[in-house]
Design a protein around this motif. Sequence first.
Motif, PDB file in Angstrom:
ATOM      1  N   PHE A  76      -3.206   8.284   7.681  1.00 19.28           N
ATOM      2  CA  PHE A  76      -1.867   7.776   7.960  1.00 19.28           C
ATOM      3  C   PHE A  76      -1.197   7.304   6.677  1.00 19.28           C
ATOM      4  N   LEU A  77      -1.953   6.656   5.819  1.00 22.36           N
ATOM      5  CA  LEU A  77      -1.406   6.168   4.550  1.00 22.36           C
ATOM      6  C   LEU A  77      -0.982   7.327   3.650  1.00 22.36           C
ATOM      7  N   ASN A  78      -1.776   8.395   3.610  1.00 22.09           N
ATOM      8  CA  ASN A  78      -1.429   9.558   2.793  1.00 22.09           C
ATOM      9  C   ASN A  78      -0.108  10.170   3.254  1.00 22.09           C
ATOM     10  N   GLY A 106      -2.406   1.047   9.800  1.00 24.06           N
ATOM     11  CA  GLY A 106      -1.620   1.112   8.572  1.00 24.06           C
ATOM     12  C   GLY A 106      -2.418   1.433   7.326  1.00 24.06           C
ATOM     13  N   ILE A 107      -3.695   1.037   7.292  1.00 25.35           N
ATOM     14  CA  ILE A 107      -4.510   1.339   6.107  1.00 25.35           C
ATOM     15  C   ILE A 107      -5.405   2.558   6.311  1.00 25.35           C
ATOM     16  N   ASN A 108      -5.302   3.191   7.473  1.00 27.79           N
ATOM     17  CA  ASN A 108      -6.044   4.424   7.717  1.00 27.79           C
ATOM     18  C   ASN A 108      -5.680   5.435   6.622  1.00 27.79           C
ATOM     19  N   PRO A 109      -6.671   6.011   5.927  1.00 24.45           N
ATOM     20  CA  PRO A 109      -6.361   6.897   4.796  1.00 24.45           C
ATOM     21  C   PRO A 109      -5.455   8.077   5.154  1.00 24.45           C
ATOM     22  N   VAL A 140       7.172   3.171  12.455  1.00 29.55           N
ATOM     23  CA  VAL A 140       6.140   3.527  13.431  1.00 29.55           C
ATOM     24  C   VAL A 140       5.174   2.352  13.621  1.00 29.55           C
ATOM     25  N   LEU A 141       4.779   1.704  12.533  1.00 28.09           N
ATOM     26  CA  LEU A 141       3.865   0.569  12.633  1.00 28.09           C
ATOM     27  C   LEU A 141       4.502  -0.598  13.396  1.00 28.09           C
ATOM     28  N   ALA A 142       5.784  -0.837  13.175  1.00 30.72           N
ATOM     29  CA  ALA A 142       6.472  -1.926  13.882  1.00 30.72           C
ATOM     30  C   ALA A 142       6.518  -1.651  15.385  1.00 30.72           C
ATOM     31  N   VAL A 143       6.849  -0.415  15.761  1.00 33.16           N
ATOM     32  CA  VAL A 143       6.895  -0.076  17.186  1.00 33.16           C
ATOM     33  C   VAL A 143       5.486  -0.110  17.781  1.00 33.16           C
ATOM     34  N   ALA A 198       0.831  -1.214   0.000  1.00 37.15           N
ATOM     35  CA  ALA A 198       0.000   0.000   0.000  1.00 37.15           C
ATOM     36  C   ALA A 198       0.860   1.256   0.000  1.00 37.15           C
ATOM     37  N   ARG A 199       2.066   1.166   0.535  1.00 36.39           N
ATOM     38  CA  ARG A 199       2.939   2.335   0.602  1.00 36.39           C
ATOM     39  C   ARG A 199       3.820   2.504  -0.632  1.00 36.39           C
ATOM     40  N   ILE A 200       4.232   1.411  -1.259  1.00 35.44           N
ATOM     41  CA  ILE A 200       5.172   1.555  -2.376  1.00 35.44           C
ATOM     42  C   ILE A 200       4.529   1.457  -3.752  1.00 35.44           C
TER      43      ILE A 200
END
Length: 185
Positions: free
Chosen positions: A139-141, A134-137, A109-112, A30-32
Amino acid sequence: MDDRAGSRKRLGLILYVLFATLTIFTLILARIWNLQHVPSNVSGDEVTFLNDVIRIVYFPDKASLFSLMGDGSQAAINFYYMSWIMRPFSDADAILGMRLSSVLLSLGVLAVFYFYMSTKVEKVPSLVATFLLGINPAFLNFSRATWMSVGRGLGLIGGLLSFIFIERAVAKGQWIWAVPGGLLA
């Protein structure tokens, strides 16, 4: 009876590992996915960051660690991690390299966050909460675009780790845990 309990435990572990792998893959993808082109605009912050990082990479004598950069409110040290990530990329892929720094920070941040949540609740709800964050719009943006506050990701990671260490020091009465917590604070 023990054989069935062992089989259920193994099946639960296999399902957890499968779900964790799928979650990690989804959050990274989703990030790359199409990172160089989405978002399609290059923000003013990204242009400013790009100029500052290019100055660090190509003219290191002009950017000491504490030179003011960006809008004049941030020290150059806040941009060095981005310059290390961008170095392998060509000038044509500079936006991709710069946005990749935001991706890596958000994954940190997600790992921690997962690590902290797993100390409070079971592993599956921790994984679900991490996936939902992680899929929150929003946070993802901010995970895909480089904004002036992208360096705050390092602060968030440090703050969460600091909180974890200090909480452990208080809970266990082992104050040695407060040392890394204080250093990260």
